[in-house]
Write an enzyme that holds these catalytic residues in place. Structure first.
Site, PDB file in Angstrom:
ATOM      1  N   ARG A  60     -15.231  -2.919 -18.429  1.00  0.00           N
ATOM      2  CA  ARG A  60     -14.213  -3.380 -17.292  1.00  0.00           C
ATOM      3  C   ARG A  60     -13.849  -4.848 -17.323  1.00  0.00           C
ATOM      4  O   ARG A  60     -12.862  -5.415 -17.086  1.00  0.00           O
ATOM      5  CB  ARG A  60     -14.668  -2.834 -15.889  1.00  0.00           C
ATOM      6  CG  ARG A  60     -13.624  -2.778 -15.166  1.00  0.00           C
ATOM      7  CD  ARG A  60     -14.142  -2.096 -13.827  1.00  0.00           C
ATOM      8  NE  ARG A  60     -14.425  -0.495 -14.209  1.00  0.00           N
ATOM      9  CZ  ARG A  60     -13.305   0.377 -14.318  1.00  0.00           C
ATOM     10  NH1 ARG A  60     -12.263  -0.004 -14.049  1.00  0.00           N
ATOM     11  NH2 ARG A  60     -13.689   1.573 -14.573  1.00  0.00           N
ATOM     12  N   ASP A 133      -3.181   1.931 -16.861  1.00  0.00           N
ATOM     13  CA  ASP A 133      -3.706   2.419 -15.841  1.00  0.00           C
ATOM     14  C   ASP A 133      -4.691   3.653 -16.302  1.00  0.00           C
ATOM     15  O   ASP A 133      -4.800   4.562 -15.748  1.00  0.00           O
ATOM     16  CB  ASP A 133      -2.790   2.884 -14.712  1.00  0.00           C
ATOM     17  CG  ASP A 133      -3.395   3.018 -13.472  1.00  0.00           C
ATOM     18  OD1 ASP A 133      -4.463   2.581 -13.287  1.00  0.00           O
ATOM     19  OD2 ASP A 133      -2.884   3.925 -12.801  1.00  0.00           O
ATOM     20  N   ASN A 154      -3.094  -7.974  -0.488  1.00  0.00           N
ATOM     21  CA  ASN A 154      -3.021  -6.485  -0.659  1.00  0.00           C
ATOM     22  C   ASN A 154      -3.684  -6.014  -1.924  1.00  0.00           C
ATOM     23  O   ASN A 154      -3.795  -4.954  -2.272  1.00  0.00           O
ATOM     24  CB  ASN A 154      -1.951  -5.897  -0.375  1.00  0.00           C
ATOM     25  CG  ASN A 154      -0.785  -6.184  -1.399  1.00  0.00           C
ATOM     26  OD1 ASN A 154      -0.834  -7.074  -2.408  1.00  0.00           O
ATOM     27  ND2 ASN A 154       0.382  -5.733  -1.285  1.00  0.00           N
ATOM     28  N   LEU A 157      -0.732  -7.407  -7.735  1.00  0.00           N
ATOM     29  CA  LEU A 157      -0.157  -8.729  -8.534  1.00  0.00           C
ATOM     30  C   LEU A 157       1.208  -8.742  -7.977  1.00  0.00           C
ATOM     31  O   LEU A 157       2.132  -8.090  -7.781  1.00  0.00           O
ATOM     32  CB  LEU A 157      -0.221  -8.465  -9.991  1.00  0.00           C
ATOM     33  CG  LEU A 157       0.514  -9.707 -10.670  1.00  0.00           C
ATOM     34  CD1 LEU A 157      -0.755 -10.589 -10.997  1.00  0.00           C
ATOM     35  CD2 LEU A 157       1.045  -9.485 -11.952  1.00  0.00           C
ATOM     36  N   CYS A 188       1.051 -16.677  -1.183  1.00  0.00           N
ATOM     37  CA  CYS A 188       1.229 -15.814  -0.082  1.00  0.00           C
ATOM     38  C   CYS A 188       0.876 -16.665   1.369  1.00  0.00           C
ATOM     39  O   CYS A 188       1.350 -16.563   2.261  1.00  0.00           O
ATOM     40  CB  CYS A 188      -0.146 -14.823  -0.138  1.00  0.00           C
ATOM     41  SG  CYS A 188       0.276 -13.424  -1.256  1.00  0.00           S
ATOM     42  N   CYS A 191       0.956 -15.960   5.417  1.00  0.00           N
ATOM     43  CA  CYS A 191       1.491 -14.707   5.750  1.00  0.00           C
ATOM     44  C   CYS A 191       0.170 -13.770   5.536  1.00  0.00           C
ATOM     45  O   CYS A 191      -0.543 -13.517   4.523  1.00  0.00           O
ATOM     46  CB  CYS A 191       2.378 -14.422   4.412  1.00  0.00           C
ATOM     47  SG  CYS A 191       3.450 -12.822   4.777  1.00  0.00           S
ATOM     48  N   LYS A 223     -10.804  14.218  -3.025  1.00  0.00           N
ATOM     49  CA  LYS A 223     -10.603  15.485  -3.466  1.00  0.00           C
ATOM     50  C   LYS A 223     -11.121  16.429  -2.045  1.00  0.00           C
ATOM     51  O   LYS A 223     -10.643  17.731  -1.909  1.00  0.00           O
ATOM     52  CB  LYS A 223     -11.416  16.179  -4.452  1.00  0.00           C
ATOM     53  CG  LYS A 223     -11.176  15.294  -5.606  1.00  0.00           C
ATOM     54  CD  LYS A 223      -9.470  15.307  -6.000  1.00  0.00           C
ATOM     55  CE  LYS A 223      -9.306  14.364  -7.161  1.00  0.00           C
ATOM     56  NZ  LYS A 223      -7.694  14.215  -7.400  1.00  0.00           N
ATOM     57  N   ASP A 242       3.297   2.850   0.343  1.00  0.00           N
ATOM     58  CA  ASP A 242       4.028   1.695   0.021  1.00  0.00           C
ATOM     59  C   ASP A 242       4.226   0.789   1.046  1.00  0.00           C
ATOM     60  O   ASP A 242       5.038  -0.490   0.947  1.00  0.00           O
ATOM     61  CB  ASP A 242       5.685   1.921  -0.758  1.00  0.00           C
ATOM     62  CG  ASP A 242       5.583   2.504  -1.913  1.00  0.00           C
ATOM     63  OD1 ASP A 242       4.759   2.257  -2.611  1.00  0.00           O
ATOM     64  OD2 ASP A 242       6.597   3.319  -1.990  1.00  0.00           O
ATOM     65  N   LYS A 299      -2.548  22.232  -4.498  1.00  0.00           N
ATOM     66  CA  LYS A 299      -3.343  22.417  -3.400  1.00  0.00           C
ATOM     67  C   LYS A 299      -3.622  21.041  -2.717  1.00  0.00           C
ATOM     68  O   LYS A 299      -3.559  21.128  -1.418  1.00  0.00           O
ATOM     69  CB  LYS A 299      -4.878  22.777  -4.081  1.00  0.00           C
ATOM     70  CG  LYS A 299      -5.836  22.876  -3.043  1.00  0.00           C
ATOM     71  CD  LYS A 299      -7.277  23.354  -3.670  1.00  0.00           C
ATOM     72  CE  LYS A 299      -8.235  23.512  -2.733  1.00  0.00           C
ATOM     73  NZ  LYS A 299      -9.736  24.001  -3.446  1.00  0.00           N
TER      74      LYS A 299
END
Length: 314
Positions: A60, A133, A154, A157, A188, A191, A223, A242, A299
């Protein structure tokens, strides 16, 4: 022009020809600054049940462990901001905008494969892989290193020209390429719109999200049953969320995408709350056959809808 500069020019022109909005280049190497941040995030169990995020810790942080001999990480931005949105009346069911059309994994993976083919034709033998992803790649950090934006409060990017309604993808290649300058500034400022708007208080620090509280996690990754502590806080999101993007001032610069495959499924545009309440597995398979929503399965979607305690609407 040096070979590394020529390679950068070819890569950026190819990205544009394939419909990517922005392309940035960074030198591959160990993300030393990110290692302690990731370790702390995992130690706080912010990953919830996403156990895979604790796997492949070294990979990673180091792309050379994903692609042998990697020298360059190419970061790409692909817009998904929709021109047509789901009805936004009070009480209506919501889906994350990225899930309106076909599954982005398939659409962008095809482009990345084509991208590598073009580079091999233009430059010669190149070893590399495309990622969207789909592997342990810290895509936001690499995009920042490539000069494409900064990490917002948040944790997404943010790009000055496009906001944040876009997918990130990467090519990790063993080619020497002239890198771009990282974006060091955080635009930012003071804010806190995203922090203030999150109904589950998932944003716990600047650029740090407790994934186990995020509505996207609760409606997709989790799950088991959604914990009752979130009852009444889901704001009618049935798949993804969103909110922190919708309130971000930088997203006033979002422009509708030009990708035919990302357009809102015509059946979804007509869905009422009664349709959501009474959705059958047959309808689910028809409407979401090529959508990212199929990830939660019928489901899982039903569980989400039931948790929202929908009222039937005529």
């Amino acid at each position: 022009m040096t070979p590394a500069e020529k390679h950068a020019s070819i890569i950026k022109s190819t990205a544009k020809s394939l419909g990517f909005d922005f392309c940035g280049i960074a030198k591959a190497g160990f993300l030393e600054e990110e290692a302690p941040k990731l370790e702390e995030w995992l130690s706080r169990n912010y990953q919830g049940e996403m156990g895979y995020l604790a796997n492949h810790f070294d990979k990673r942080l180091d792309p050379t462990k994903l692609v042998e001999g990697a020298k360059t990480v190419v970061s790409l931005i692909y817009n998904y901001y929709p021109e047509q949105k789901l009805p936004e009346t009070e009480g209506s069911i919501k889906l994350a905008k990225y899930a309106y059309g076909e599954d982005y994994h398939e659409v962008i993976r095809e482009k990345l494969n084509h991208f590598l083919e073009i580079l091999r034709e233009e430059i010669g033998p190149i070893e590399g892989r495309g990622f969207v992803d789909s592997a342990p790649v810290m895509e936001r950090q690499w995009a920042q290193k490539a000069g494409l934006g900064w990490i917002g409060k948040n944790s997404l990017l943010l790009n000055k020209q496009r906001g944040s309604f876009f997918f990130l993808a990467e090519l990790i290649i063993d080619l020497e390429v002239n890198p771009d300058t990282p974006l060091a500034k955080d635009y930012c400022g003071t804010c806190t719109a995203c922090v203030d708007a999150c109904p589950t208080d998932a944003i716990v620090g600047s650029g740090v999200v407790d994934g186990s509280k995020c509505i996207s996690y609760l409606t997709i990754e989790l799950k088991d049953a959604i914990p009752m502590e979130f009852q009444g806080k889901m704001d009618n999101w049935a798949f993804g969320c969103d909110i922190c993007q919708d309130v971000c001032p930088w997203n006033r610069f979002s422009k509708p995408h030009q990708e035919e495959k990302f357009k809102l499924h015509p059946d979804l545009a007509e869905f009422t709350n009664r349709d959501w309440q009474e959705i059958t597995e047959e309808t689910f398979r028809k409407v979401f056959k090529k959508s990212a929503v199929k990830r939660t399965k019928f489901k899982g979607l039903k569980r989400n809808l039931d948790f929202l305690k929908l009222k039937k609407s005529e």
